[in-house]
Design an enzyme around this catalytic site. Structure first.
Site, PDB file in Angstrom:
ATOM      1  N   GLY A 224       0.787  -1.207   0.079  1.00  0.00           N
ATOM      2  CA  GLY A 224      -0.001  -0.085  -0.111  1.00  0.00           C
ATOM      3  C   GLY A 224       0.659   1.470   0.143  1.00  0.00           C
ATOM      4  O   GLY A 224       0.372   2.109  -0.181  1.00  0.00           O
ATOM      5  N   PRO A 259       4.860  -4.644  -0.629  1.00  0.00           N
ATOM      6  CA  PRO A 259       4.827  -3.567  -1.548  1.00  0.00           C
ATOM      7  C   PRO A 259       4.614  -4.129  -3.078  1.00  0.00           C
ATOM      8  O   PRO A 259       5.394  -5.027  -3.398  1.00  0.00           O
ATOM      9  CB  PRO A 259       6.056  -2.902  -1.095  1.00  0.00           C
ATOM     10  CG  PRO A 259       6.950  -3.672  -0.759  1.00  0.00           C
ATOM     11  CD  PRO A 259       6.206  -5.094  -0.084  1.00  0.00           C
ATOM     12  N   GLY A 260       4.019  -3.361  -3.739  1.00  0.00           N
ATOM     13  CA  GLY A 260       3.794  -3.600  -5.140  1.00  0.00           C
ATOM     14  C   GLY A 260       3.999  -2.232  -5.929  1.00  0.00           C
ATOM     15  O   GLY A 260       5.158  -2.323  -6.545  1.00  0.00           O
ATOM     16  N   TYR A 301      -9.875   4.732 -12.708  1.00  0.00           N
ATOM     17  CA  TYR A 301      -9.867   5.255 -11.534  1.00  0.00           C
ATOM     18  C   TYR A 301      -9.747   6.817 -11.753  1.00  0.00           C
ATOM     19  O   TYR A 301      -9.593   7.491 -10.991  1.00  0.00           O
ATOM     20  CB  TYR A 301      -8.737   5.005 -10.744  1.00  0.00           C
ATOM     21  CG  TYR A 301      -8.407   3.691 -10.565  1.00  0.00           C
ATOM     22  CD1 TYR A 301      -9.252   2.740  -9.897  1.00  0.00           C
ATOM     23  CD2 TYR A 301      -7.441   2.942 -11.157  1.00  0.00           C
ATOM     24  CE1 TYR A 301      -9.058   1.476  -9.778  1.00  0.00           C
ATOM     25  CE2 TYR A 301      -6.975   1.531 -11.146  1.00  0.00           C
ATOM     26  CZ  TYR A 301      -7.931   0.878 -10.255  1.00  0.00           C
ATOM     27  OH  TYR A 301      -7.662  -0.665 -10.054  1.00  0.00           O
ATOM     28  N   CYS A 326     -13.225   2.826 -29.028  1.00  0.00           N
ATOM     29  CA  CYS A 326     -14.423   3.564 -29.209  1.00  0.00           C
ATOM     30  C   CYS A 326     -15.330   3.412 -27.889  1.00  0.00           C
ATOM     31  O   CYS A 326     -16.344   2.889 -27.638  1.00  0.00           O
ATOM     32  CB  CYS A 326     -15.424   2.846 -30.203  1.00  0.00           C
ATOM     33  SG  CYS A 326     -15.389   1.026 -30.168  1.00  0.00           S
ATOM     34  N   GLU A 327     -14.649   4.357 -27.050  1.00  0.00           N
ATOM     35  CA  GLU A 327     -15.346   4.526 -25.761  1.00  0.00           C
ATOM     36  C   GLU A 327     -14.931   5.986 -25.303  1.00  0.00           C
ATOM     37  O   GLU A 327     -13.783   6.307 -25.399  1.00  0.00           O
ATOM     38  CB  GLU A 327     -14.838   3.519 -24.590  1.00  0.00           C
ATOM     39  CG  GLU A 327     -15.105   2.308 -24.830  1.00  0.00           C
ATOM     40  CD  GLU A 327     -15.990   1.582 -23.842  1.00  0.00           C
ATOM     41  OE1 GLU A 327     -16.522   2.028 -22.837  1.00  0.00           O
ATOM     42  OE2 GLU A 327     -15.935   0.391 -23.774  1.00  0.00           O
TER      43      GLU A 327
HETATM   44  N1  LLP Z   1      -1.402  -6.757  -0.529  1.00  0.00           N
HETATM   45  C1  LLP Z   1      -2.499  -6.964  -0.760  1.00  0.00           C
HETATM   46  C2  LLP Z   1      -3.218  -7.597   0.186  1.00  0.00           C
HETATM   47  C3  LLP Z   1      -3.335  -6.250  -1.553  1.00  0.00           C
HETATM   48  O1  LLP Z   1      -4.578  -6.168  -1.652  1.00  0.00           O
HETATM   49  C4  LLP Z   1      -2.473  -5.263  -2.425  1.00  0.00           C
HETATM   50  C5  LLP Z   1      -3.088  -4.375  -3.471  1.00  0.00           C
HETATM   51  C6  LLP Z   1      -1.122  -5.162  -2.235  1.00  0.00           C
HETATM   52  C7  LLP Z   1      -0.457  -6.078  -1.206  1.00  0.00           C
HETATM   53  C8  LLP Z   1      -0.041  -4.271  -2.851  1.00  0.00           C
HETATM   54  O2  LLP Z   1      -0.496  -2.872  -2.944  1.00  0.00           O
HETATM   55  P1  LLP Z   1       0.488  -1.850  -3.432  1.00  0.00           P
HETATM   56  O3  LLP Z   1       1.726  -1.937  -2.633  1.00  0.00           O
HETATM   57  O4  LLP Z   1       0.593  -2.313  -4.836  1.00  0.00           O
HETATM   58  O5  LLP Z   1      -0.289  -0.478  -3.239  1.00  0.00           O
HETATM   59  N2  LLP Z   1      -5.374  -1.657  -9.570  1.00  0.00           N
HETATM   60  C9  LLP Z   1      -5.243  -0.508  -8.338  1.00  0.00           C
HETATM   61  C10 LLP Z   1      -4.472  -1.152  -7.325  1.00  0.00           C
HETATM   62  C11 LLP Z   1      -4.990  -2.230  -6.578  1.00  0.00           C
HETATM   63  C12 LLP Z   1      -4.360  -2.790  -5.505  1.00  0.00           C
HETATM   64  C13 LLP Z   1      -4.900  -3.956  -5.088  1.00  0.00           C
HETATM   65  N3  LLP Z   1      -4.415  -4.458  -3.917  1.00  0.00           N
HETATM   66  C14 LLP Z   1      -4.376   0.622  -9.083  1.00  0.00           C
HETATM   67  O6  LLP Z   1      -4.180   0.742 -10.234  1.00  0.00           O
HETATM   68  O7  LLP Z   1      -4.223   1.592  -8.338  1.00  0.00           O
END
Ligand code: LLP
Length: 400
Positions: A224, A259-260, A301, A326-327
Protein backbone atom coordinates in the site's frame (compact mmCIF):
# COMPACT_ATOMS: atom_id res chain seq x y z
CA UNK A 1 16.53 7.31 -21.11
CA UNK A 2 16.12 7.80 -24.86
CA UNK A 3 12.42 7.12 -25.29
CA UNK A 4 12.42 8.06 -28.96
CA UNK A 5 15.12 5.49 -29.71
CA UNK A 6 13.32 2.81 -27.69
CA UNK A 7 10.03 3.53 -29.47
CA UNK A 8 11.79 3.30 -32.80
CA UNK A 9 13.52 0.05 -31.93
CA UNK A 10 10.55 -1.76 -30.34
CA UNK A 11 7.60 0.11 -31.84
CA UNK A 12 4.65 1.45 -29.83
CA UNK A 13 2.62 1.12 -27.67
CA UNK A 14 5.39 -0.02 -25.35
CA UNK A 15 6.10 -0.47 -21.67
CA UNK A 16 9.64 0.35 -20.55
CA UNK A 17 10.92 -0.55 -17.07
CA UNK A 18 14.03 0.79 -15.42
CA UNK A 19 15.41 -2.29 -13.66
CA UNK A 20 18.00 -0.28 -11.74
CA UNK A 21 15.19 1.83 -10.28
CA UNK A 22 13.25 -1.29 -9.32
CA UNK A 23 16.32 -2.64 -7.51
CA UNK A 24 16.81 0.68 -5.77
CA UNK A 25 13.17 0.77 -4.62
CA UNK A 26 13.40 -2.80 -3.33
CA UNK A 27 16.59 -2.03 -1.43
CA UNK A 28 15.07 1.12 0.07
CA UNK A 29 12.23 -0.79 1.65
CA UNK A 30 14.35 -3.75 2.66
CA UNK A 31 16.84 -1.54 4.46
CA UNK A 32 14.06 0.47 6.13
CA UNK A 33 13.19 -2.70 8.06
CA UNK A 34 16.77 -3.65 8.82
CA UNK A 35 16.28 -3.40 12.57
CA UNK A 36 14.33 -6.65 12.35
CA UNK A 37 14.01 -9.89 10.44
CA UNK A 38 11.93 -9.08 7.40
CA UNK A 39 10.63 -10.56 4.20
CA UNK A 40 9.72 -8.19 1.39
CA UNK A 41 7.07 -10.21 -0.41
CA UNK A 42 6.61 -8.24 -3.61
CA UNK A 43 2.93 -7.98 -4.63
CA UNK A 44 3.14 -9.81 -7.95
CA UNK A 45 -0.18 -8.36 -9.12
CA UNK A 46 1.44 -4.94 -9.62
CA UNK A 47 3.67 -6.18 -12.43
CA UNK A 48 4.04 -9.89 -12.95
CA UNK A 49 6.46 -9.96 -15.86
CA UNK A 50 8.77 -12.94 -15.32
CA UNK A 51 11.89 -10.84 -15.83
CA UNK A 52 10.74 -8.36 -13.19
CA UNK A 53 10.17 -11.28 -10.84
CA UNK A 54 13.59 -12.74 -11.69
CA UNK A 55 15.24 -9.42 -10.87
CA UNK A 56 13.48 -9.32 -7.51
CA UNK A 57 14.23 -12.99 -6.86
CA UNK A 58 17.92 -12.27 -7.33
CA UNK A 59 17.67 -9.43 -4.82
CA UNK A 60 16.19 -11.82 -2.25
CA UNK A 61 12.54 -10.79 -2.47
CA UNK A 62 9.61 -13.04 -1.70
CA UNK A 63 6.23 -12.88 -3.43
CA UNK A 64 2.69 -12.07 -2.38
CA UNK A 65 0.40 -13.86 -4.80
CA UNK A 66 -3.35 -13.72 -5.34
CA UNK A 67 -3.81 -16.68 -7.65
CA UNK A 68 -2.07 -19.97 -8.18
CA UNK A 69 -0.98 -18.56 -11.52
CA UNK A 70 0.98 -15.88 -9.71
CA UNK A 71 2.45 -18.51 -7.38
CA UNK A 72 3.64 -20.44 -10.42
CA UNK A 73 5.09 -17.32 -12.01
CA UNK A 74 7.01 -16.54 -8.82
CA UNK A 75 8.41 -20.08 -8.63
CA UNK A 76 9.32 -20.05 -12.31
CA UNK A 77 11.20 -16.79 -11.83
CA UNK A 78 13.23 -18.33 -9.01
CA UNK A 79 11.49 -17.08 -5.87
CA UNK A 80 11.72 -19.99 -3.43
CA UNK A 81 8.53 -21.54 -2.04
CA UNK A 82 9.42 -20.58 1.52
CA UNK A 83 9.22 -16.91 0.53
CA UNK A 84 5.83 -17.13 -1.18
CA UNK A 85 2.50 -16.27 0.38
CA UNK A 86 -0.91 -16.73 -1.12
CA UNK A 87 -3.56 -14.11 -0.34
CA UNK A 88 -6.96 -13.30 -1.77
CA UNK A 89 -10.55 -13.18 -0.71
CA UNK A 90 -11.65 -16.17 -2.81
CA UNK A 91 -9.38 -19.11 -3.51
CA UNK A 92 -10.56 -22.15 -5.43
CA UNK A 93 -10.10 -25.64 -3.99
CA UNK A 94 -7.58 -26.58 -6.67
CA UNK A 95 -5.58 -23.42 -5.93
CA UNK A 96 -5.52 -24.19 -2.21
CA UNK A 97 -4.49 -27.77 -2.88
CA UNK A 98 -1.65 -26.77 -5.16
CA UNK A 99 -0.43 -24.09 -2.76
CA UNK A 100 -0.31 -26.66 0.08
CA UNK A 101 1.44 -29.20 -2.15
CA UNK A 102 4.01 -26.59 -3.14
CA UNK A 103 4.68 -26.00 0.55
CA UNK A 104 4.64 -22.19 0.36
CA UNK A 105 5.29 -20.04 3.44
CA UNK A 106 1.62 -19.55 4.33
CA UNK A 107 -1.88 -18.90 3.02
CA UNK A 108 -3.63 -15.73 4.11
CA UNK A 109 -7.15 -16.60 5.21
CA UNK A 110 -9.99 -14.15 4.72
CA UNK A 111 -13.00 -15.93 6.23
CA UNK A 112 -14.05 -18.67 8.62
CA UNK A 113 -15.45 -20.66 5.72
CA UNK A 114 -12.10 -20.47 3.98
CA UNK A 115 -10.25 -21.72 7.05
CA UNK A 116 -12.57 -24.72 7.19
CA UNK A 117 -12.02 -25.41 3.50
CA UNK A 118 -8.25 -25.22 3.87
CA UNK A 119 -8.43 -27.54 6.86
CA UNK A 120 -10.44 -30.10 4.86
CA UNK A 121 -8.09 -29.94 1.91
CA UNK A 122 -4.99 -30.24 4.11
CA UNK A 123 -6.59 -33.22 5.87
CA UNK A 124 -7.27 -34.91 2.55
CA UNK A 125 -3.64 -34.41 1.60
CA UNK A 126 -2.44 -35.59 5.01
CA UNK A 127 -0.67 -32.25 5.56
CA UNK A 128 -0.66 -29.33 7.92
CA UNK A 129 -1.24 -26.01 6.13
CA UNK A 130 0.52 -22.94 7.47
CA UNK A 131 -1.92 -20.06 7.69
CA UNK A 132 -2.22 -16.44 8.60
CA UNK A 133 -5.48 -14.57 9.15
CA UNK A 134 -6.22 -11.27 7.44
CA UNK A 135 -7.67 -9.01 10.07
CA UNK A 136 -9.81 -6.12 8.96
CA UNK A 137 -8.91 -3.40 11.47
CA UNK A 138 -11.82 -1.18 10.38
CA UNK A 139 -9.68 1.88 9.71
CA UNK A 140 -10.17 4.46 7.00
CA UNK A 141 -6.98 4.55 4.92
CA UNK A 142 -7.98 7.81 3.20
CA UNK A 143 -7.31 6.62 -0.32
CA UNK A 144 -9.41 6.06 -3.46
CA UNK A 145 -12.55 4.04 -2.52
CA UNK A 146 -11.78 1.38 -5.16
CA UNK A 147 -8.45 0.60 -3.53
CA UNK A 148 -9.45 1.05 0.09
CA UNK A 149 -9.72 -2.31 1.80
CA UNK A 150 -9.43 -1.94 5.55
CA UNK A 151 -12.94 -0.82 6.46
CA UNK A 152 -15.54 -3.30 7.64
CA UNK A 153 -17.66 -2.13 4.72
CA UNK A 154 -15.05 -3.70 2.41
CA UNK A 155 -15.10 -7.36 1.46
CA UNK A 156 -11.61 -8.03 2.81
CA UNK A 157 -10.50 -9.87 5.94
CA UNK A 158 -12.37 -10.69 9.14
CA UNK A 159 -13.07 -8.70 12.28
CA UNK A 160 -11.00 -9.24 15.39
CA UNK A 161 -13.44 -11.58 17.13
CA UNK A 162 -13.78 -13.79 14.08
CA UNK A 163 -10.00 -13.81 13.73
CA UNK A 164 -9.68 -15.06 17.30
CA UNK A 165 -12.13 -17.88 16.63
CA UNK A 166 -10.20 -18.91 13.52
CA UNK A 167 -6.92 -18.95 15.45
CA UNK A 168 -8.36 -21.01 18.30
CA UNK A 169 -9.78 -23.54 15.92
CA UNK A 170 -6.53 -23.67 13.94
CA UNK A 171 -4.49 -24.15 17.08
CA UNK A 172 -6.48 -27.27 17.92
CA UNK A 173 -6.44 -28.66 14.41
CA UNK A 174 -3.86 -31.21 13.25
CA UNK A 175 -4.20 -29.79 9.77
CA UNK A 176 -3.75 -26.07 10.33
CA UNK A 177 -0.73 -24.30 11.72
CA UNK A 178 -1.30 -20.63 12.48
CA UNK A 179 2.01 -18.87 11.87
CA UNK A 180 1.11 -15.35 10.85
CA UNK A 181 -1.20 -12.41 11.20
CA UNK A 182 -2.03 -10.05 8.37
CA UNK A 183 -3.66 -6.76 7.53
CA UNK A 184 -3.75 -4.53 4.46
CA UNK A 185 -5.82 -1.38 4.61
CA UNK A 186 -5.52 -0.10 1.07
CA UNK A 187 -3.29 0.94 -1.76
CA UNK A 188 -1.59 4.23 -2.70
CA UNK A 189 -1.44 5.22 0.97
CA UNK A 190 0.05 8.64 1.60
CA UNK A 191 -0.96 9.07 5.22
CA UNK A 192 1.02 7.32 7.94
CA UNK A 193 -1.50 7.58 10.76
CA UNK A 194 -3.99 4.93 9.56
CA UNK A 195 -1.14 2.47 8.99
CA UNK A 196 0.15 3.02 12.49
CA UNK A 197 -3.31 2.66 13.97
CA UNK A 198 -3.97 -0.55 12.07
CA UNK A 199 -0.59 -1.94 13.00
CA UNK A 200 -1.18 -1.17 16.68
CA UNK A 201 -4.58 -2.87 16.65
CA UNK A 202 -3.30 -5.98 14.94
CA UNK A 203 -0.13 -6.09 17.06
CA UNK A 204 -2.28 -6.10 20.16
CA UNK A 205 -4.18 -9.10 18.85
CA UNK A 206 -0.92 -10.86 17.92
CA UNK A 207 0.38 -10.37 21.46
CA UNK A 208 -2.86 -11.68 22.96
CA UNK A 209 -2.63 -14.77 20.76
CA UNK A 210 0.99 -15.37 21.75
CA UNK A 211 -0.09 -15.29 25.40
CA UNK A 212 -2.36 -18.24 24.77
CA UNK A 213 0.43 -20.13 23.01
CA UNK A 214 -0.51 -19.39 19.45
CA UNK A 215 2.90 -18.93 17.96
CA UNK A 216 2.58 -15.99 15.58
CA UNK A 217 5.94 -15.73 13.82
CA UNK A 218 5.06 -13.42 10.93
CA UNK A 219 3.55 -9.98 11.17
CA UNK A 220 2.33 -9.25 7.66
CA UNK A 221 1.60 -5.58 7.17
CA UNK A 222 0.36 -5.85 3.59
CA UNK A 223 1.35 -3.38 0.92
CA UNK A 224 0.00 0.00 0.00
CA UNK A 225 2.90 2.41 0.26
CA UNK A 226 2.01 5.23 -2.14
CA UNK A 227 4.10 6.86 -4.84
CA UNK A 228 4.11 10.32 -6.34
CA UNK A 229 2.01 10.50 -9.50
CA UNK A 230 1.55 14.26 -9.40
CA UNK A 231 2.37 16.23 -6.28
CA UNK A 232 1.31 13.88 -3.49
CA UNK A 233 3.23 13.95 -0.22
CA UNK A 234 4.47 10.40 0.05
CA UNK A 235 5.64 8.38 3.03
CA UNK A 236 9.36 7.68 3.35
CA UNK A 237 10.14 3.96 3.72
CA UNK A 238 12.05 4.67 6.93
CA UNK A 239 9.06 6.44 8.53
CA UNK A 240 6.76 3.68 7.34
CA UNK A 241 8.96 1.03 8.91
CA UNK A 242 9.34 3.00 12.14
CA UNK A 243 5.57 3.47 12.45
CA UNK A 244 5.09 -0.28 12.22
CA UNK A 245 8.07 -1.27 14.35
CA UNK A 246 6.97 1.11 17.11
CA UNK A 247 3.88 -1.05 17.61
CA UNK A 248 5.89 -4.26 17.93
CA UNK A 249 8.15 -3.71 20.90
CA UNK A 250 8.52 -6.75 23.10
CA UNK A 251 7.88 -9.17 20.25
CA UNK A 252 10.26 -10.81 17.82
CA UNK A 253 7.96 -11.50 14.90
CA UNK A 254 9.39 -11.37 11.39
CA UNK A 255 7.94 -8.49 9.41
CA UNK A 256 6.38 -9.44 6.12
CA UNK A 257 5.65 -6.53 3.84
CA UNK A 258 3.84 -6.76 0.48
CA UNK A 259 4.70 -3.68 -1.55
CA UNK A 260 3.79 -3.65 -5.21
CA UNK A 261 3.36 -0.11 -6.52
CA UNK A 262 6.25 1.27 -4.46
CA UNK A 263 8.68 -1.15 -6.08
CA UNK A 264 7.66 -0.86 -9.72
CA UNK A 265 5.31 2.12 -10.12
CA UNK A 266 7.78 4.90 -10.75
CA UNK A 267 10.19 2.57 -12.54
CA UNK A 268 7.97 2.20 -15.59
CA UNK A 269 6.70 4.37 -18.43
CA UNK A 270 4.22 3.71 -21.17
CA UNK A 271 5.22 4.96 -24.60
CA UNK A 272 2.66 5.69 -27.26
CA UNK A 273 2.89 7.48 -30.60
CA UNK A 274 0.92 10.48 -31.80
CA UNK A 275 -1.30 9.54 -34.73
CA UNK A 276 -2.71 13.01 -35.24
CA UNK A 277 -4.22 15.99 -33.54
CA UNK A 278 -7.73 17.23 -34.06
CA UNK A 279 -9.93 20.00 -32.81
CA UNK A 280 -13.61 19.92 -32.06
CA UNK A 281 -14.50 23.55 -31.74
CA UNK A 282 -12.26 24.78 -28.92
CA UNK A 283 -11.25 21.39 -27.76
CA UNK A 284 -7.86 19.96 -28.65
CA UNK A 285 -7.35 16.21 -28.88
CA UNK A 286 -4.07 14.36 -29.26
CA UNK A 287 -4.90 10.96 -30.66
CA UNK A 288 -2.32 8.29 -29.89
CA UNK A 289 -1.85 4.62 -30.78
CA UNK A 290 -2.12 3.41 -27.17
CA UNK A 291 -5.48 3.01 -25.48
CA UNK A 292 -7.38 2.10 -22.34
CA UNK A 293 -6.89 -1.58 -23.13
CA UNK A 294 -3.13 -1.02 -22.71
CA UNK A 295 -3.20 1.26 -19.65
CA UNK A 296 -6.52 1.29 -17.85
CA UNK A 297 -5.82 3.40 -14.77
CA UNK A 298 -6.93 6.80 -16.13
CA UNK A 299 -10.20 5.33 -17.44
CA UNK A 300 -10.95 3.18 -14.41
CA UNK A 301 -9.88 5.42 -11.54
CA UNK A 302 -9.56 8.76 -13.26
CA UNK A 303 -5.94 8.32 -12.21
CA UNK A 304 -3.44 11.06 -12.95
CA UNK A 305 -0.30 10.11 -14.86
CA UNK A 306 2.22 12.73 -15.81
CA UNK A 307 2.67 13.11 -19.54
CA UNK A 308 5.55 14.43 -21.59
CA UNK A 309 6.08 14.65 -25.33
CA UNK A 310 9.60 13.31 -25.90
CA UNK A 311 11.91 16.05 -27.18
CA UNK A 312 9.23 18.76 -27.23
CA UNK A 313 8.48 21.68 -24.97
CA UNK A 314 7.02 25.18 -24.94
CA UNK A 315 3.95 26.80 -26.46
CA UNK A 316 1.70 24.63 -24.33
CA UNK A 317 -2.06 24.52 -24.59
CA UNK A 318 -4.66 22.28 -23.05
CA UNK A 319 -5.38 18.97 -24.71
CA UNK A 320 -6.99 15.62 -24.06
CA UNK A 321 -4.74 12.68 -24.85
CA UNK A 322 -7.00 9.93 -26.15
CA UNK A 323 -6.73 6.47 -27.68
CA UNK A 324 -8.46 4.83 -30.64
CA UNK A 325 -10.89 2.68 -28.61
CA UNK A 326 -14.52 3.49 -29.20
CA UNK A 327 -15.35 4.64 -25.68
CA UNK A 328 -15.37 8.16 -24.31
CA UNK A 329 -13.58 6.72 -21.29
CA UNK A 330 -10.58 5.97 -23.45
CA UNK A 331 -8.20 8.72 -22.38
CA UNK A 332 -4.81 9.12 -20.72
CA UNK A 333 -5.19 12.74 -19.71
CA UNK A 334 -7.76 15.49 -19.83
CA UNK A 335 -7.21 19.21 -20.18
CA UNK A 336 -3.46 18.79 -19.86
CA UNK A 337 -1.05 21.54 -20.86
CA UNK A 338 1.06 20.10 -23.67
CA UNK A 339 3.20 21.44 -26.50
CA UNK A 340 2.06 21.13 -30.12
CA UNK A 341 2.61 17.63 -31.50
CA UNK A 342 3.11 16.08 -34.90
CA UNK A 343 2.33 12.59 -36.10
CA UNK A 344 5.05 10.21 -34.91
CA UNK A 345 5.91 12.13 -31.74
CA UNK A 346 6.37 9.92 -28.69
CA UNK A 347 4.09 10.49 -25.73
CA UNK A 348 5.60 9.34 -22.44
CA UNK A 349 3.02 8.34 -19.84
CA UNK A 350 4.87 8.22 -16.55
CA UNK A 351 4.57 6.09 -13.41
CA UNK A 352 3.10 3.23 -15.42
CA UNK A 353 5.20 0.41 -14.00
CA UNK A 354 2.52 -0.74 -11.54
CA UNK A 355 -0.96 -1.92 -12.52
CA UNK A 356 -0.23 -1.04 -16.13
CA UNK A 357 0.50 -3.99 -18.35
CA UNK A 358 -1.08 -6.43 -15.87
CA UNK A 359 -4.47 -4.77 -16.23
CA UNK A 360 -4.30 -4.66 -20.01
CA UNK A 361 -6.69 -6.56 -22.26
CA UNK A 362 -7.37 -7.34 -25.89
CA UNK A 363 -10.42 -5.08 -26.04
CA UNK A 364 -11.07 -3.99 -29.63
CA UNK A 365 -8.83 -6.88 -30.76
CA UNK A 366 -5.79 -4.87 -29.88
CA UNK A 367 -2.62 -6.87 -29.28
CA UNK A 368 -1.08 -6.16 -25.90
CA UNK A 369 2.06 -4.00 -25.97
CA UNK A 370 5.61 -5.27 -25.77
CA UNK A 371 7.61 -4.82 -22.56
CA UNK A 372 11.23 -3.76 -22.42
CA UNK A 373 13.76 -3.67 -19.58
CA UNK A 374 16.58 -1.18 -19.31
CA UNK A 375 19.34 -2.31 -16.99
CA UNK A 376 22.74 -0.67 -16.60
CA UNK A 377 22.23 1.23 -19.84
CA UNK A 378 21.24 -1.84 -21.89
CA UNK A 379 17.74 -2.40 -23.19
CA UNK A 380 16.17 -5.80 -23.88
CA UNK A 381 12.78 -7.21 -24.76
CA UNK A 382 11.07 -9.00 -21.85
CA UNK A 383 7.70 -9.63 -23.49
CA UNK A 384 7.01 -9.77 -27.16
CA UNK A 385 4.21 -7.69 -28.64
CA UNK A 386 1.16 -9.88 -29.17
CA UNK A 387 0.11 -10.72 -32.69
CA UNK A 388 -3.33 -10.99 -34.21
CA UNK A 389 -2.79 -14.78 -34.54
CA UNK A 390 -1.98 -15.01 -30.83
CA UNK A 391 -5.20 -13.21 -29.93
CA UNK A 392 -7.46 -15.48 -31.97
CA UNK A 393 -5.64 -18.74 -31.31
CA UNK A 394 -8.07 -19.95 -28.64
CA UNK A 395 -11.14 -19.45 -30.81
CA UNK A 396 -10.21 -19.88 -34.44
CA UNK A 397 -10.19 -23.67 -34.33
CA UNK A 398 -13.82 -23.68 -33.16
CA UNK A 399 -14.98 -21.88 -36.29
CA UNK A 400 -17.58 -24.02 -38.03
N1 LLP B 1 -1.29 -6.83 -0.44
C1 LLP B 1 -2.61 -6.93 -0.63
C2 LLP B 1 -3.39 -7.83 0.21
C3 LLP B 1 -3.24 -6.17 -1.63
O1 LLP B 1 -4.55 -6.25 -1.80
C4 LLP B 1 -2.47 -5.30 -2.44
C5 LLP B 1 -3.08 -4.51 -3.51
C6 LLP B 1 -1.08 -5.24 -2.21
C7 LLP B 1 -0.53 -6.00 -1.19
C8 LLP B 1 -0.19 -4.35 -2.99
O2 LLP B 1 -0.54 -3.03 -2.83
P1 LLP B 1 0.43 -1.87 -3.37
O3 LLP B 1 1.68 -1.93 -2.54
O4 LLP B 1 0.72 -2.14 -4.78
O5 LLP B 1 -0.33 -0.64 -3.15
N2 LLP B 1 -5.24 -1.58 -9.56
C9 LLP B 1 -5.14 -0.57 -8.54
C10 LLP B 1 -4.46 -1.09 -7.29
C11 LLP B 1 -5.11 -2.29 -6.68
C12 LLP B 1 -4.40 -2.76 -5.45
C13 LLP B 1 -4.98 -4.02 -4.95
N3 LLP B 1 -4.29 -4.60 -3.83
C14 LLP B 1 -4.43 0.64 -9.13
O6 LLP B 1 -4.12 0.64 -10.31
O7 LLP B 1 -4.23 1.64 -8.42
Amino acid sequence: MDYQALAKKYDTPLYVYDFDQIAQNYNAIKSAFKARKSLIAYAVKANSNLSVLRLLANLGAGADCVSIGEVKRALLAGIPNYKIIFSGVGKRDDEIEEAIQKDILFLNIESEAESERIEEIAAKLGKRARISVRVNPDIDPKTHPYISTGLSANKFGVDIDTAKRIYLRAKNSPHLEPVGIHFHIGSQLTDLEPIKEASAKVAELAKALQKIDIDIKFFDVGGGLGIRYKDEETIEPYDYAQAILSTLSGTDMTIVCEPGRFIVGNAGVFLTRVLYEKRNKDKRFIIVDGAMNDLLRPSLYNAYHEIEIAGKSGDESKADVVGPVCESGDFFAKERLLPPTEPGDIVVVKSAGAYGFVMSSNYNTRPRPAEVAVERGEDRLIRERESFEYIIEKEVRFLV
